[in-house]
Design an enzyme around this catalytic site. Structure first.
Site, PDB file in Angstrom:
ATOM      1  N   ASP A 164      40.501 -27.166  86.437  1.00  0.00           N
ATOM      2  CA  ASP A 164      41.089 -28.077  85.448  1.00  0.00           C
ATOM      3  C   ASP A 164      42.440 -28.570  85.966  1.00  0.00           C
ATOM      4  OD1 ASP A 164      41.943 -29.335  83.146  1.00  0.00           O
ATOM      5  OD2 ASP A 164      42.360 -27.474  82.060  1.00  0.00           O
TER       6      ASP A 164
ATOM      7  N   GLY B 229      45.617 -23.399  93.081  1.00  0.00           N
ATOM      8  CA  GLY B 229      44.266 -23.166  92.588  1.00  0.00           C
ATOM      9  C   GLY B 229      43.173 -23.625  93.522  1.00  0.00           C
TER      10      GLY B 229
ATOM     11  N   HIS C 121      37.252 -27.291  75.873  1.00  0.00           N
ATOM     12  CA  HIS C 121      37.277 -25.897  75.443  1.00  0.00           C
ATOM     13  C   HIS C 121      36.055 -25.525  74.614  1.00  0.00           C
ATOM     14  CE1 HIS C 121      41.858 -26.014  76.190  1.00  0.00           C
ATOM     15  NE2 HIS C 121      41.208 -25.576  77.246  1.00  0.00           N
TER      16      HIS C 121
END
Length: 286
Positions: A166, A146, A18
Site C-alpha cells: 500500500d 517496504g 480495508h
C-alpha cells in the site's frame, strides 16, 4: 501524486481497501494453522481524525463517516462486520474520532497463533507504529523500505498468509514498482496472497499498470476498481483499486455483495461504478 496517509485516513479508498483486507484475513482464519500478514507500507497505525491533517481534507466524513452508522442490506452488513468491528474497537467511547490503519485492522482480526510484520520506511512514522504495538509479541515493527521486504521477508516461516502493498504514491514510478515488486515476490512465494492498493487519478497510468499485470506471467490476478464519480477535469482521486493475487475462491462473490452497497453509500453522483475483473486466470481473456 502525494498520498501521505494522515490526510486521507478513513476516506472512501480506505473503506474499500480495508473491507477487502478484512475479508482476506477472515479467509485465512478458516484454517487453524497460523498465518502471517506482512504490511509493507504500514504507516503509523492509528490516525486522529481531529488532527490538522485529517481536518484539512475532511475526506473521512464521506468515507467511514458515512458507513459507520449506515443501515446496510443484511448480507453486505455481515461481510463488512469484521472491518467495522476493528474501527469500533479504537472508538470504544462511541462515535468516530480515530481510524485504524491496515496494521491495526489486521492485528485486531488475528488469533493468538498468527503474526504481523509491519514495515515502515519513515523513521518518525516507524517509531510511532512501534510505540502503538509496544509489548505485543505477535507483531514486529521494522524500519525498512517496504519494497525491500518483498524479497527479504518472503516466504514467511508460517507458509500461509497475506502481503499488503500500500505505497503512499509520493514519488513517480510507483505503478512500475508495484509490478516489478509483485513479480519478484511471487517468484519467492507463489502460493501467498498478495493485495496491492492503487489510486485512480491518472487513468492512462492505471490502464498501463493493469496491462502490465496481465502480462506478468502470474496465474491468478483479480482487479477491483471502485469509482465514486466520473473522470474529473482536474487531477483528482476519482477512484480506488485493489489487485489481489491468489484470491480466495469466495472473494469474488463477496465483492459482488459488498461493493453495490458501498457504491450506493459512497457515490458522489452519476458516474460512480465498480468492477471486479480477472487480469489473469479464471474468466480473463488470457
Amino acid at each position: 501524486m502525494n498520498y501521505r496517509h494522515a490526510y486521507h485516513a478513513g476516506n472512501f479508498a480506505d473503506v474499500v481497501k480495508h473491507a477487502v483486507l478484512a475479508r482476506l484475513v477472515d479467509y485465512l482464519k478458516r484454517k487453524d494453522k497460523a498465518f502471517r500478514v506482512i504490511d509493507t507500507h504500514a504507516g503509523i497505525g492509528l490516525y486522529d481524525l481531529g488532527s490538522e491533517e485529517a481536518e484539512k481534507t475532511g475526506e473521512w466524513h464521506d468515507g467511514i463517516g458515512r458507513l459507520i452508522e449506515a443501515r446496510l442490506p443484511a448480507d453486505a452488513a455481515a461481510l463488512l462486520a469484521p472491518y467495522l468491528d476493528a474501527v469500533k474497537a479504537v472508538n470504544a467511547e462511541g462515535g468516530i474520532s480515530r481510524y485504524p490503519g491496515s496494521p491495526v485492522i489486521a492485528r485486531h482480526l488475528m488469533r493468538k497463533q498468527d503474526r504481523l510484520s509491519a514495515i515502515e520506511l519513515h523513521p518518525e512514522d516507524a517509531r510511532t507504529l512501534a510505540q502503538h504495538f509496544e509489548g505485543d509479541f505477535q507483531t514486529r515493527v521494522t524500519e525498512l523500505d517496504g519494497w525491500l521486504a518483498l524479497g527479504a521477508h518472503l516466504p514467511p516461516k508460517e507458509k500461509r498468509g497475506l502481503v499488503l502493498v500500500d505505497p503512499p504514491f509520493e514519488i513517480g514510478g510507483e505503478f512500475e514498482r508495484l509490478v516489478e515488486g509483485l513479480k519478484k515476490a511471487h517468484r519467492r512465494w507463489p502460493g501467498g496472497i498478495f493485495a496491492l492498493w492503487y489510486p485512480v487519478k491518472d487513468r492512462k497510468a492505471v490502464a498501463a499498470f493493469r496491462e502490465a499485470l496481465g502480462d506478468a506471467g502470474i496465474p491468478k490476478i483479480m482487479d477491483i476498481e471502485f469509482y465514486i464519480r466520473p473522470p474529473s477535469a482536474e487531477p483528482r482521486l476519482d477512484g480506488t483499486g485493489m489487485v489481489v493475487v491468489n484470491p480466495p475462491y469466495q472473494l469474488e462473490s463477496e465483492l459482488n455483495t459488498m461493493l453495490p452497497a458501498l457504491g450506493k453509500l459512497l457515490a458522489e453522483g452519476p458516474g460512480a461504478r465498480w468492477s471486479v475483473e480477472w487480469l489473469a486466470g479464471e474468466d480473463s481473456a488470457s
